[in-house]
Design a protein around this motif. Structure first.
Motif, PDB file in Angstrom:
ATOM      1  N   ALA A 150       1.093  -1.016  -0.072  1.00 51.27           N
ATOM      2  CA  ALA A 150      -0.081   0.066   0.417  1.00 51.27           C
ATOM      3  C   ALA A 150       0.795   1.301  -0.109  1.00 51.27           C
ATOM      4  O   ALA A 150       0.413   1.925  -0.584  1.00 51.27           O
ATOM      5  CB  ALA A 150      -0.908  -0.243   1.335  1.00 51.27           C
ATOM      6  N   LEU A 151       1.940   1.166   1.148  1.00 49.98           N
ATOM      7  CA  LEU A 151       2.581   2.320   0.721  1.00 49.98           C
ATOM      8  C   LEU A 151       3.617   2.793  -0.649  1.00 49.98           C
ATOM      9  O   LEU A 151       3.767   3.321  -0.768  1.00 49.98           O
ATOM     10  CB  LEU A 151       3.955   2.208   1.964  1.00 49.98           C
ATOM     11  CG  LEU A 151       3.480   2.048   3.034  1.00 49.98           C
ATOM     12  CD1 LEU A 151       4.411   1.669   4.288  1.00 49.98           C
ATOM     13  CD2 LEU A 151       2.922   3.637   3.644  1.00 49.98           C
ATOM     14  N   THR A 152       4.115   1.358  -1.085  1.00 49.92           N
ATOM     15  CA  THR A 152       4.991   1.535  -2.460  1.00 49.92           C
ATOM     16  C   THR A 152       3.621   2.141  -3.409  1.00 49.92           C
ATOM     17  O   THR A 152       3.921   3.022  -4.746  1.00 49.92           O
ATOM     18  CB  THR A 152       4.550  -0.004  -2.884  1.00 49.92           C
ATOM     19  OG1 THR A 152       6.083  -0.558  -2.007  1.00 49.92           O
ATOM     20  CG2 THR A 152       6.196   0.730  -4.084  1.00 49.92           C
ATOM     21  N   LEU A 153       2.420   1.688  -3.487  1.00 51.73           N
ATOM     22  CA  LEU A 153       1.671   2.194  -4.318  1.00 51.73           C
ATOM     23  C   LEU A 153       1.002   3.846  -4.112  1.00 51.73           C
ATOM     24  O   LEU A 153       1.246   4.161  -5.245  1.00 51.73           O
ATOM     25  CB  LEU A 153       0.088   1.373  -4.416  1.00 51.73           C
ATOM     26  CG  LEU A 153      -0.707   1.734  -5.223  1.00 51.73           C
ATOM     27  CD1 LEU A 153      -1.046   1.443  -6.239  1.00 51.73           C
ATOM     28  CD2 LEU A 153      -1.869   0.891  -4.825  1.00 51.73           C
ATOM     29  N   ALA A 154       0.330   3.841  -3.002  1.00 49.09           N
ATOM     30  CA  ALA A 154       0.829   5.406  -2.823  1.00 49.09           C
ATOM     31  C   ALA A 154       1.604   6.708  -2.895  1.00 49.09           C
ATOM     32  O   ALA A 154       1.407   7.530  -3.567  1.00 49.09           O
ATOM     33  CB  ALA A 154       0.101   5.864  -0.961  1.00 49.09           C
ATOM     34  N   SER A 178       4.354   6.235  -5.436  1.00 54.49           N
ATOM     35  CA  SER A 178       3.862   6.066  -6.989  1.00 54.49           C
ATOM     36  C   SER A 178       3.177   6.903  -7.930  1.00 54.49           C
ATOM     37  O   SER A 178       2.873   7.145  -9.060  1.00 54.49           O
ATOM     38  CB  SER A 178       4.024   4.692  -7.590  1.00 54.49           C
ATOM     39  OG  SER A 178       3.396   3.846  -7.575  1.00 54.49           O
ATOM     40  N   GLU A 179       1.671   6.833  -6.685  1.00 55.13           N
ATOM     41  CA  GLU A 179       0.532   7.080  -7.710  1.00 55.13           C
ATOM     42  C   GLU A 179       0.620   8.842  -7.445  1.00 55.13           C
ATOM     43  O   GLU A 179      -0.293   9.091  -7.791  1.00 55.13           O
ATOM     44  CB  GLU A 179      -0.592   6.484  -7.339  1.00 55.13           C
ATOM     45  CG  GLU A 179      -0.766   4.788  -8.337  1.00 55.13           C
ATOM     46  CD  GLU A 179      -0.770   4.860  -9.691  1.00 55.13           C
ATOM     47  OE1 GLU A 179      -1.611   5.434  -9.926  1.00 55.13           O
ATOM     48  OE2 GLU A 179      -0.236   4.191  -9.832  1.00 55.13           O
ATOM     49  N   TYR A 180       0.968   9.402  -5.661  1.00 51.19           N
ATOM     50  CA  TYR A 180       0.014  10.092  -5.671  1.00 51.19           C
ATOM     51  C   TYR A 180       1.627  10.856  -5.076  1.00 51.19           C
ATOM     52  O   TYR A 180       0.655  11.988  -3.889  1.00 51.19           O
ATOM     53  CB  TYR A 180      -0.914   9.855  -3.843  1.00 51.19           C
ATOM     54  CG  TYR A 180      -2.006   8.887  -4.454  1.00 51.19           C
ATOM     55  CD1 TYR A 180      -2.967   8.907  -5.826  1.00 51.19           C
ATOM     56  CD2 TYR A 180      -1.973   7.823  -3.903  1.00 51.19           C
ATOM     57  CE1 TYR A 180      -4.004   7.899  -5.933  1.00 51.19           C
ATOM     58  CE2 TYR A 180      -3.357   6.796  -4.933  1.00 51.19           C
ATOM     59  CZ  TYR A 180      -3.767   6.919  -5.479  1.00 51.19           C
ATOM     60  OH  TYR A 180      -4.888   6.422  -6.400  1.00 51.19           O
ATOM     61  N   GLY A 181       2.499  10.634  -4.772  1.00 51.63           N
ATOM     62  CA  GLY A 181       3.561  11.608  -4.161  1.00 51.63           C
ATOM     63  C   GLY A 181       4.317  10.784  -2.808  1.00 51.63           C
ATOM     64  O   GLY A 181       3.222  10.248  -2.098  1.00 51.63           O
ATOM     65  N   SER A 182       5.185  11.074  -1.680  1.00 47.41           N
ATOM     66  CA  SER A 182       5.912   9.981  -1.074  1.00 47.41           C
ATOM     67  C   SER A 182       5.381  11.185  -0.206  1.00 47.41           C
ATOM     68  O   SER A 182       5.585  10.566   0.937  1.00 47.41           O
ATOM     69  CB  SER A 182       7.206  10.279  -1.661  1.00 47.41           C
ATOM     70  OG  SER A 182       8.367  11.772  -1.493  1.00 47.41           O
ATOM     71  N   ARG A 183       5.086  12.315  -0.120  1.00 45.98           N
ATOM     72  CA  ARG A 183       4.356  13.451   1.422  1.00 45.98           C
ATOM     73  C   ARG A 183       2.886  12.422   1.469  1.00 45.98           C
ATOM     74  O   ARG A 183       2.526  12.646   3.182  1.00 45.98           O
ATOM     75  CB  ARG A 183       4.346  14.549   0.447  1.00 45.98           C
ATOM     76  CG  ARG A 183       5.655  15.272   0.288  1.00 45.98           C
ATOM     77  CD  ARG A 183       5.253  16.421   0.112  1.00 45.98           C
ATOM     78  NE  ARG A 183       6.222  17.128  -0.785  1.00 45.98           N
ATOM     79  CZ  ARG A 183       7.605  17.205  -2.024  1.00 45.98           C
ATOM     80  NH1 ARG A 183       7.026  16.551  -2.710  1.00 45.98           N
ATOM     81  NH2 ARG A 183       8.091  17.771  -1.996  1.00 45.98           N
ATOM     82  N   LEU A 184       2.084  11.803   0.789  1.00 47.36           N
ATOM     83  CA  LEU A 184       1.190  11.176   0.940  1.00 47.36           C
ATOM     84  C   LEU A 184       1.484   9.783   1.950  1.00 47.36           C
ATOM     85  O   LEU A 184       0.618   9.798   2.969  1.00 47.36           O
ATOM     86  CB  LEU A 184       0.143  10.714  -0.241  1.00 47.36           C
ATOM     87  CG  LEU A 184      -0.348  11.997  -0.761  1.00 47.36           C
ATOM     88  CD1 LEU A 184      -1.282  11.640  -1.707  1.00 47.36           C
ATOM     89  CD2 LEU A 184      -2.014  12.753   0.931  1.00 47.36           C
ATOM     90  N   ILE A 207      -9.003   2.984   1.622  1.00 47.99           N
ATOM     91  CA  ILE A 207      -7.942   3.876   1.894  1.00 47.99           C
ATOM     92  C   ILE A 207      -6.775   4.395   0.679  1.00 47.99           C
ATOM     93  O   ILE A 207      -6.290   5.099   0.638  1.00 47.99           O
ATOM     94  CB  ILE A 207      -7.174   3.983   2.942  1.00 47.99           C
ATOM     95  CG1 ILE A 207      -6.336   3.137   3.144  1.00 47.99           C
ATOM     96  CG2 ILE A 207      -8.512   3.612   4.679  1.00 47.99           C
ATOM     97  CD1 ILE A 207      -5.051   2.706   4.336  1.00 47.99           C
ATOM     98  N   ILE A 208      -7.098   2.821  -0.489  1.00 50.97           N
ATOM     99  CA  ILE A 208      -5.446   3.602  -0.873  1.00 50.97           C
ATOM    100  C   ILE A 208      -6.572   3.689  -2.453  1.00 50.97           C
ATOM    101  O   ILE A 208      -5.546   4.147  -3.364  1.00 50.97           O
ATOM    102  CB  ILE A 208      -5.370   2.059  -1.808  1.00 50.97           C
ATOM    103  CG1 ILE A 208      -6.004   0.906  -2.108  1.00 50.97           C
ATOM    104  CG2 ILE A 208      -4.093   1.741  -0.805  1.00 50.97           C
ATOM    105  CD1 ILE A 208      -5.308  -0.268  -2.543  1.00 50.97           C
ATOM    106  N   GLN A 209      -8.057   4.134  -2.316  1.00 54.53           N
ATOM    107  CA  GLN A 209      -8.753   4.445  -3.536  1.00 54.53           C
ATOM    108  C   GLN A 209      -8.860   6.373  -3.553  1.00 54.53           C
ATOM    109  O   GLN A 209      -8.465   6.723  -2.798  1.00 54.53           O
ATOM    110  CB  GLN A 209     -10.203   3.852  -3.514  1.00 54.53           C
ATOM    111  CG  GLN A 209     -10.705   2.976  -3.488  1.00 54.53           C
ATOM    112  CD  GLN A 209     -12.203   2.553  -3.283  1.00 54.53           C
ATOM    113  OE1 GLN A 209     -12.600   3.461  -2.778  1.00 54.53           O
ATOM    114  NE2 GLN A 209     -12.170   1.319  -2.701  1.00 54.53           N
ATOM    115  N   ALA A 210      -8.562   7.011  -4.460  1.00 52.95           N
ATOM    116  CA  ALA A 210      -8.184   8.124  -4.919  1.00 52.95           C
ATOM    117  C   ALA A 210      -9.827   8.726  -3.933  1.00 52.95           C
ATOM    118  O   ALA A 210      -8.649  10.271  -3.142  1.00 52.95           O
ATOM    119  CB  ALA A 210      -8.193   8.518  -5.815  1.00 52.95           C
TER     120      ALA A 210
END
Length: 448
Positions: free
Chosen positions: A85-89, A91-97, A168-171
């Motif tokens: 989940a952290l890897t997906l978040a 790559s998709e939404y930015g490391s600050r998230l 929670i991983i949904q945009a």
């Protein structure tokens, strides 16, 4: 030292390890307590407990070892799911998230619960013993029953955790979570909680007042990094004690370079040795920005989601528009909000602190500038931005803030004229542009 403790406590509360460590500590204490209870009271089988209570040492150890092994395996699964989940978040939404995922209480609770159950089983299993003539047989049945109840609860917790991760991983949920945090931060914009305001304050008067003070000195930063925390109340107390007026040159979130003028000090006498260090103690500078006192932090998170969604590798304008809608909603709520004064007074209504504050113009620039820059090649995003500026403008009651929105409206229109190749797209953008310009002007008397 107090400022460091405040910052350290904030870091602990938002860390990934604090809740799990607390749960594990509680489990260890509970294990010792139940062992003590088992040593004082023996539980005889009766009713339904006849199927649960065991009188065989090997069976007791088998139950505890099975649960301990299962919890260790599930812990590894939870770690794996969390890392995915952290890897997906990232790559998709930015490391600050990643900070939002790490601060999620359910994630922390699940991790802590399984490690705590493993430790609980080990401690209980350690005291199970057979009688050998010199010592009596000891089977802690109360503790074993508690272990079974905890194991059953952990099964339901795992189901809840998997559902939670899937949600929670949904945009939309990620964007809504960031938007909610932004709304909360807007209710406590720095420096609302520092000292107090004076309703009769006037910038011209205060500047003349400061100029009458004979001595002016500077406190310089001794390290580089981002300003994370200012303990303004301690600064006011320090200034009152030493009869100073402190002008802070940076606000939380700003980059500070070693040797920069951190604070300008106005005093009736030369700044004494050691006073500069006393002033520096009220500042925390670190390597990264945090949302502790930085209201723009969540805005930058939403903007980063938009920027990544519009990147060629992802190309997801729907996510970008969703995040933009949240920004529009947040800025609309901010449109008629009174921002705190930079001039902070002590209990005797003496000016003690002047800080660098956020204003509506800065918040709007942070929200819309990069969206326009990244979205100028995407007509749907730029058109939605123009619609959003029209919505924000409807909530504005102050002339100066209307000018801020109109500035962004003109910039968005010029970006569209320079980049749109389809005449119909440009026509749609111009229609919304004219709609903003034709809105009734705001009465300056309505402002605060």
């Amino acid at each position: 030292m107090k400022t460091k403790l405040i910052f350290f406590w904030e870091m602990i509360k938002t860390s990934f390890w604090f809740i799990p460590a607390l749960i594990v500590s509680t489990a260890i204490a509970l294990a010792f307590f139940l062992i003590h209870v088992d040593s004082k009271y023996s539980m005889e089988p009766f009713g339904l407990f006849d199927y649960i209570i065991t009188e065989d040492v090997d069976s007791a150890r088998a139950i505890l070892s099975t649960i301990a092994g299962a919890m260790l395996n599930v812990t590894s699964i939870v770690f794996s799911i969390t890392l995915v989940a952290l890897t997906l978040a990232s790559s998709e939404y930015g490391s600050r998230l990643l900070r939002n995922f790490m601060n999620d209480r359910l994630n922390q609770t699940v991790l802590g619960a399984y490690i705590a159950t493993f430790m609980f089983c080990l401690l209980i299993m350690r005291v199970v013993r057979e009688g050998d003539g010199s010592t009596d047989e000891f089977i802690p049945n109360i503790s074993i029953i508690a272990t079974l109840i905890i194991a059953l609860a952990n099964i339901f917790l795992l189901i809840a955790y998997i559902h939670h991760i899937a949600v929670i991983i949904q945009a939309d949920n990620i964007i809504s979570d960031v938007s909610d945090k932004l709304n909360k931060s807007l209710n406590h914009i720095f420096p609302t909680s520092i000292g107090k305001e004076n309703l009769e304050q006037d910038e011209t008067f205060i500047n003349k007042y400061i100029q009458k003070i004979p001595y002016k000195d500077f406190v310089y930063a001794e390290e580089s990094g981002y300003l994370q925390l200012i303990n303004g109340n301690d600064l006011i107390k320090f200034a009152k004690k030493n009869d100073l007026i402190l002008v802070v040159k940076f606000r939380p979130g700003d980059l500070i370079v070693k040797g920069s003028e951190l604070v300008q000090v106005h005093a009736n006498k030369i700044l004494e040795e050691g006073q500069a260090d006393g002033i520096r103690e009220s500042f925390v500078i670190s390597h990264a920005r945090t949302p502790t006192q930085d209201a723009q932090f969540a805005i930058h998170q939403l903007v980063e989601v938009i920027a990544r969604a519009l990147s060629p590798g992802i190309n997801d304008p729907f996510t970008a528009i969703t995040a933009l809608d949240k920004l529009i909603s947040n800025l609309s709520e901010l449109a008629d909000k009174k921002f705190p004064s930079p001039y902070r007074f002590d209990e005797g209504d003496r000016l003690r602190l002047v800080v660098k504050c956020l204003d509506f113009s800065g918040m709007a620039d942070a929200a819309f500038n990069q969206v326009r820059q990244y979205g100028k090649e995407n007509p749907s995003v730029l058109i939605r931005l123009m619609e959003g500026l029209s919505i924000v403008n409807k909530f504005i009651k102050m002339k100066d803030r209307e000018e801020v929105i109109l500035k962004h409206v003109h910039m968005a229109m010029r970006a569209g004229e320079d980049s749109f190749s389809e005449p119909e797209d440009l026509k749609d953008l111009r229609e919304r542009y004219n709609r903003v310009l034709n809105q009734p002007p705001h009465d300056p008397s309505e402002g605060d």
